[in-house]
Write a protein that holds these residues in place. Structure first.
Motif, mmCIF file in Angstrom:
data_model
loop_
_atom_site.group_PDB
_atom_site.id
_atom_site.type_symbol
_atom_site.label_atom_id
_atom_site.label_comp_id
_atom_site.label_asym_id
_atom_site.label_seq_id
_atom_site.Cartn_x
_atom_site.Cartn_y
_atom_site.Cartn_z
ATOM 1 N N ARG A 655 43.080 14.953 -15.320
ATOM 2 C CA ARG A 655 43.139 16.259 -14.683
ATOM 3 C C ARG A 655 44.214 16.213 -13.609
ATOM 4 O O ARG A 655 44.292 15.262 -12.829
ATOM 5 N N ILE A 656 45.037 17.212 -13.596
ATOM 6 C CA ILE A 656 46.148 17.282 -12.643
ATOM 7 C C ILE A 656 45.904 18.483 -11.740
ATOM 8 O O ILE A 656 46.007 19.642 -12.180
ATOM 9 N N ARG A 657 45.551 18.224 -10.506
ATOM 10 C CA ARG A 657 45.230 19.295 -9.564
ATOM 11 C C ARG A 657 46.486 19.770 -8.853
ATOM 12 O O ARG A 657 47.240 18.972 -8.293
ATOM 13 N N LEU A 658 46.691 21.076 -8.861
ATOM 14 C CA LEU A 658 47.857 21.662 -8.212
ATOM 15 C C LEU A 658 47.665 21.696 -6.707
ATOM 16 O O LEU A 658 46.554 21.478 -6.201
ATOM 17 N N ARG A 659 48.749 21.954 -5.969
ATOM 18 C CA ARG A 659 48.703 21.979 -4.510
ATOM 19 C C ARG A 659 49.537 23.152 -3.987
ATOM 20 O O ARG A 659 50.387 23.692 -4.688
ATOM 21 N N GLY A 660 49.269 23.505 -2.755
ATOM 22 C CA GLY A 660 50.114 24.451 -2.046
ATOM 23 C C GLY A 660 49.982 25.901 -2.461
ATOM 24 O O GLY A 660 50.811 26.730 -2.071
ATOM 25 N N LEU A 661 48.956 26.255 -3.252
ATOM 26 C CA LEU A 661 48.782 27.638 -3.686
ATOM 27 C C LEU A 661 47.934 28.404 -2.678
ATOM 28 O O LEU A 661 47.306 27.831 -1.778
ATOM 29 N N ASP A 662 47.889 29.711 -2.854
ATOM 30 C CA ASP A 662 46.998 30.564 -2.084
ATOM 31 C C ASP A 662 45.636 30.545 -2.782
ATOM 32 O O ASP A 662 45.495 31.044 -3.907
ATOM 33 N N ALA A 663 44.652 29.959 -2.135
ATOM 34 C CA ALA A 663 43.347 29.768 -2.782
ATOM 35 C C ALA A 663 42.716 31.081 -3.207
ATOM 36 O O ALA A 663 41.993 31.137 -4.213
ATOM 37 N N ASP A 664 42.956 32.175 -2.481
ATOM 38 C CA ASP A 664 42.307 33.449 -2.760
ATOM 39 C C ASP A 664 43.073 34.321 -3.747
ATOM 40 O O ASP A 664 42.627 35.416 -4.080
ATOM 41 N N ARG A 665 44.197 33.849 -4.211
ATOM 42 C CA ARG A 665 45.027 34.664 -5.089
ATOM 43 C C ARG A 665 44.788 34.289 -6.549
ATOM 44 O O ARG A 665 44.459 33.148 -6.871
ATOM 45 N N LEU A 666 44.957 35.286 -7.425
ATOM 46 C CA LEU A 666 44.908 35.039 -8.866
ATOM 47 C C LEU A 666 46.304 34.679 -9.363
ATOM 48 O O LEU A 666 47.308 35.261 -8.940
ATOM 49 N N TYR A 667 46.360 33.720 -10.301
ATOM 50 C CA TYR A 667 47.623 33.289 -10.901
ATOM 51 C C TYR A 667 47.522 33.390 -12.415
ATOM 52 O O TYR A 667 46.482 33.062 -13.007
ATOM 53 N N ARG A 668 48.609 33.839 -13.041
ATOM 54 C CA ARG A 668 48.661 33.978 -14.500
ATOM 55 C C ARG A 668 49.656 32.972 -15.066
ATOM 56 O O ARG A 668 50.780 32.848 -14.579
ATOM 57 N N ARG A 669 49.220 32.245 -16.113
ATOM 58 C CA ARG A 669 50.130 31.325 -16.793
ATOM 59 C C ARG A 669 51.015 32.108 -17.732
ATOM 60 O O ARG A 669 50.540 32.877 -18.568
ATOM 61 N N ASP A 670 52.300 31.888 -17.617
ATOM 62 C CA ASP A 670 53.272 32.692 -18.345
ATOM 63 C C ASP A 670 53.171 32.499 -19.854
ATOM 64 O O ASP A 670 53.377 33.449 -20.620
ATOM 65 N N SER A 671 52.821 31.304 -20.304
ATOM 66 C CA SER A 671 52.887 31.011 -21.740
ATOM 67 C C SER A 671 51.797 31.697 -22.546
ATOM 68 O O SER A 671 52.015 32.072 -23.703
ATOM 69 N N ASP A 672 50.593 31.865 -21.964
ATOM 70 C CA ASP A 672 49.485 32.409 -22.756
ATOM 71 C C ASP A 672 48.676 33.480 -22.031
ATOM 72 O O ASP A 672 47.676 33.976 -22.566
ATOM 73 N N GLY A 673 49.068 33.835 -20.797
ATOM 74 C CA GLY A 673 48.384 34.903 -20.088
ATOM 75 C C GLY A 673 47.079 34.522 -19.436
ATOM 76 O O GLY A 673 46.382 35.394 -18.886
ATOM 77 N N VAL A 674 46.713 33.242 -19.459
ATOM 78 C CA VAL A 674 45.478 32.805 -18.804
ATOM 79 C C VAL A 674 45.565 33.103 -17.310
ATOM 80 O O VAL A 674 46.576 32.844 -16.667
ATOM 81 N N VAL A 675 44.474 33.660 -16.755
ATOM 82 C CA VAL A 675 44.424 33.994 -15.331
ATOM 83 C C VAL A 675 43.306 33.194 -14.678
ATOM 84 O O VAL A 675 42.187 33.123 -15.202
ATOM 85 N N THR A 676 43.611 32.594 -13.540
ATOM 86 C CA THR A 676 42.601 31.881 -12.771
ATOM 87 C C THR A 676 43.001 31.921 -11.305
ATOM 88 O O THR A 676 44.061 32.456 -10.950
ATOM 89 N N THR A 677 42.178 31.374 -10.473
ATOM 90 C CA THR A 677 42.434 31.446 -9.035
ATOM 91 C C THR A 677 43.234 30.232 -8.563
ATOM 92 O O THR A 677 43.217 29.158 -9.175
ATOM 93 N N GLY A 678 43.908 30.419 -7.432
ATOM 94 C CA GLY A 678 44.564 29.288 -6.801
ATOM 95 C C GLY A 678 43.569 28.201 -6.452
ATOM 96 O O GLY A 678 43.858 27.005 -6.581
ATOM 97 N N ALA A 679 42.385 28.602 -6.028
ATOM 98 C CA ALA A 679 41.359 27.614 -5.684
ATOM 99 C C ALA A 679 40.998 26.758 -6.895
ATOM 100 O O ALA A 679 40.845 25.535 -6.786
ATOM 101 N N ALA A 680 40.851 27.384 -8.064
ATOM 102 C CA ALA A 680 40.497 26.635 -9.271
ATOM 103 C C ALA A 680 41.625 25.693 -9.684
ATOM 104 O O ALA A 680 41.386 24.553 -10.083
ATOM 105 N N LEU A 681 42.850 26.163 -9.581
ATOM 106 C CA LEU A 681 43.982 25.314 -9.958
ATOM 107 C C LEU A 681 44.100 24.103 -9.034
ATOM 108 O O LEU A 681 44.534 23.030 -9.456
ATOM 109 N N MET A 682 43.714 24.281 -7.768
ATOM 110 C CA MET A 682 43.802 23.156 -6.835
ATOM 111 C C MET A 682 42.575 22.254 -6.901
ATOM 112 O O MET A 682 42.662 21.065 -6.596
ATOM 113 N N ALA A 683 41.426 22.807 -7.302
ATOM 114 C CA ALA A 683 40.207 22.001 -7.345
ATOM 115 C C ALA A 683 39.991 21.350 -8.704
ATOM 116 O O ALA A 683 39.586 20.185 -8.785
ATOM 117 N N VAL A 684 40.222 22.096 -9.772
ATOM 118 C CA VAL A 684 39.970 21.603 -11.132
ATOM 119 C C VAL A 684 41.264 21.164 -11.796
ATOM 120 O O VAL A 684 41.356 20.105 -12.411
#
Length: 716
Positions: A655-684
């Motif tokens: 698992r590769i946890r991202l850093r430096g994002l806004d935890a309260d913001r939603l982010y969309r992956r460009d390749s497939d449209g998956v949407v998740t939170t900055g908090a999830a990307l940094m925690a999971v």
């Protein structure tokens, strides 16, 4: 609160330097020594708030009579003549042969967040300058030595800065390597005694780099770091004292060097940029990156993305022929390249490395209609035009050397040592600087050249300047580097739109000094992407990705013979400034199609890669996943590169946890449209796994992908 304020510390005159990240507290000890009472976090209670207590460690004396000695006390500078036995930062010899100085504080000056502290001793005046870049968390230091006495002085050593840390166990982090294997991050546990890293090769060197970081042993929390702005001989000394205090001396290497000061003359050192962060080496690197982007790299192109470039070296070497060059340029333009660079072999009698250096005139056999035939075609294709130069060097088989054999660094009674069949021009000499400048000026005036790759392919030997007065001859090491800076600076002033890349047999000359004059830097001649991952990780501990040039070469790799996929080579080279070499005319149509798509993708990601914050999520290793992330300054865009290097069967995904994002913001992956939170990307985080490789003949080795995550308007 102002960045610089006067205060007191334990009743002594003191100065508090504050940035957004840290603070320095300086004071003058009894007897005149400059003390670094504190360098680290700013708790808001430094200086007078201590109620007269001192930050200084209580150092056990060898005997009570040495109570006023400064051994074991963290110093901000050390002079030979102080009551101290640690490495000196300053040694000045007088006409009577003595070299003991006893400096006393005379005055301070505070202007525009710059503190200058003035010390003197019998005509010797020493000014310590501290420029505080409060928003960047950086203090830039240098020293000016002045002779205000009636007799000459000889400066035998003058460091840019001395830094003292209180008793603890420390690790040093430095960059070491060799040609083809530069920028290897090296940790060393510091024990009693001295550790010295340096260069005595005349330039920055492949073997070591003038950057350092210090952590408490075994920790990755608080980090003290520094980077020297000097492209000649340099030295950094780490000295662990008997009470475990650490003494660091950084500056020009005193090896074979001295500076003569007549009355009224002065000498200023190169600068040392130093900083502190609580959050590890990765954050220390980001602090340096921001400082370089905003204050070091040339202002003219600081806010313009470096172009995707094609370099001809790996396709042609010295076999330059105009029609072939035009064919390469045509193909490069079709791929989406923005800058076409003709490497070595276009000038003089340059059919190999034995002749021609110094004769910067176009070879009429290779360009019968002149260089402009190629220059004009490159511009017509919508690209900028660049050219390779090595202005500091000369072949004995050249018109320049035959006319001016005395222009090289040499000793009259010593046989010169050849390296790559060339010698080093003595840029300490004004006539050499003017002669080289006139040739380069003519080349840039006669042709619409937008870019210069400025190379440097050998260390210095027989470093002599027999034409200089005897007392000035040991100044040659420093005057040569200053002369190189002068020539590049004058060219930039006369041709303000010119872009320059620094190269020295790959990554042999990269430091804050040369980066103040050039827009980008080669990391290595080794283009193998597996090796480059480690080198680029080390390089980016000290230097900004927007200055880091990567090359996509042919496979098998020219240096190692290793075979790697084209997308993997691109994804590694895309970590900084994307360059391409190799014989693109021989690429298959499938490879060209993939290259066009990857270059288009890179241009879309480039603003975040070159101007965002870099996070190494998983550092490179021999056979495990590796990942690096870039986040835009507003935290709205994240680019993630994931690599599998030489995969081993049976290893599961990480698992590769991202850093430096806004935890309260939603982010969309460009390749497939998956949407998740900055908090999830940094925690999971993300999985390092790759889909099964398509048959036939593919393996799990050398897999890579890039993900683009962009903020969406909604928040949680």
């Amino acid at each position: 609160m102002p960045a610089v304020t006067r205060t007191t510390c334990a009743g002594r005159p003191a100065w508090l330097l504050r940035t957004a990240r840290n603070a320095m507290l300086l004071s003058v000890a009894d007897g005149g020594g400059l003390v670094l009472d504190h360098w680290g976090g700013d708790g808001g209670g430094l200086g007078d708030g201590l109620g007269g207590d001192s930050y200084l460690p209580h150092t056990p004396w060898n005997r009570p009579s040495q109570a006023h000695f400064l051994d074991g006390v963290p110093l901000a500078y050390s002079t030979y003549g102080d009551r101290v036995y640690k490495e000196p930062g300053l040694v000045v010899a007088r006409e009577d042969g003595t070299s003991v100085s006893r400096l006393t504080w005379r005055e301070d000056r505070i202007e525009d967040d710059v503190l200058t502290l003035v010390f003197e001793d019998a005509g010797l005046v020493v000014e310590h300058r501290f420029a505080v870049l409060a928003d960047h968390g950086i203090v830039v230091r240098d020293v000016r030595v002045c002779n205000q006495g009636p007799s000459p002085l000889r400066v035998e050593r003058v460091a840019s800065a001395v830094l003292g840390l209180p008793p603890a166990r420390y690790d040093s982090w430095t960059l070491h390597g060799r040609w083809g294997d530069e920028y290897q991050l090296t940790r060393r546990e510091l024990a009693a005694g001295k550790v010295v890293i340096d260069s005595r090769r005349g330039f920055t060197s492949h073997e070591a780099n003038p950057w350092f970081a210090l952590t408490r042993a075994g920790e990755d929390g608080p980090v003290w770091f520094g980077a020297l702005a000097w492209s000649g001989n340099w030295s950094i000394v780490f000295e662990t004292e008997r009470n475990d205090a650490l003494h660091v001396v950084a500056g020009i290497n005193p090896f074979d060097s001295a500076w003569h000061l007549e009355p009224g003359e002065d000498f200023r050192t190169p600068s040392l940029a130093c900083g502190y962060t609580e959050n590890g080496l990765d954050e220390a690197a980001r602090v340096l990156h921001r400082y370089q982007r905003d204050h070091v790299l040339p202002a003219r192109h600081r806010h313009t993305p470096p172009p995707v470039h094609y370099n001809t070296w790996l396709a042609t070497a010295f076999d330059v022929e105009v029609e072939h060059q035009i064919a390469l340029a045509t193909q490069a333009a079709e791929l989406g390249v923005e800058l076409f660079v003709v490497d070595d072999g276009w000038f003089g009698a340059r059919n190999d490395d034995h002749a021609g250096l110094g004769d910067w005139t176009v070879d009429p056999a290779k360009f019968p209609r002149g260089l402009d035939q190629l220059v004009d075609e490159v511009h017509r294709l919508g690209m900028r035009f660049g050219i390779w130069l090595e202005p500091e060097m000369v072949n004995p088989d050249s018109d320049l050397f035959r006319a001016h054999p005395d222009w090289v660094l040499h000793l009259p009674d010593r046989e010169p040592t050849m390296s790559r069949n060339q010698l080093v021009l003595n840029f300490a000499r004004e006539d050499v600087r003017e002669g080289v400048l006139s040739r380069l000026r003519a080349l840039l005036t006669d042709h619409r050249i937008d870019f210069v790759k400025w190379d440097h392919n050998r260390p210095y030997t027989e470093v002599g300047w027999p034409q200089a007065p005897h007392e000035r001859r040991r100044e040659v090491w420093v005057r040569h580097v200053r002369g190189v800076y002068e020539v590049i600076g004058r060219l930039r002033a006369e041709f303000p739109d010119l872009m320059i890349e620094t190269c020295a047999g790959g990554g042999g000359r990269v430091d804050l000094g040369i980066l103040g004059l050039t827009d980008m830097a080669q990391v290595s001649d080794n283009t193998d992407p597996g090796d480059r991952l480690r080198m680029q990780h080390g390089f980016s501990r000290a230097y900004a990705p927007r200055a880091m040039v990567g090359w996509v070469a042919d496979t098998p790799e020219p240096t190692t013979g290793r075979i790697t996929p084209l997308d993997f080579r691109f994804h590694v080279a895309m970590q900084g400034v994307l360059g391409i070499s190799g014989d693109i005319l021989r690429w298959s149509e499938d490879d060209r199609k993939q290259a066009r798509e990857l270059i288009t993708e890179y241009k879309r990601l480039r603003p975040t890669i070159q101007d965002g914050d870099q996070h190494w999520l998983v550092v490179p290793s021999d056979n495990e996943p590796c990942a690096v992330q870039y986040v835009s300054r507003d935290c709205r865009v994240a680019v993630v590169f994931v690599y599998q290097v030489r995969g081993v069967a049976g290893e599961g995904p990480r698992r590769i946890r991202l850093r430096g994002l806004d935890a309260d913001r939603l982010y969309r992956r460009d390749s497939d449209g998956v949407v998740t939170t900055g908090a999830a990307l940094m925690a999971v985080g993300l999985s390092s796994a790759f889909p099964p490789p398509p048959p036939p003949g593919h393996t799990e080795d050398w897999r890579s992908r890039v993900e683009l995550w962009q903020a969406v308007e909604e928040t949680r």
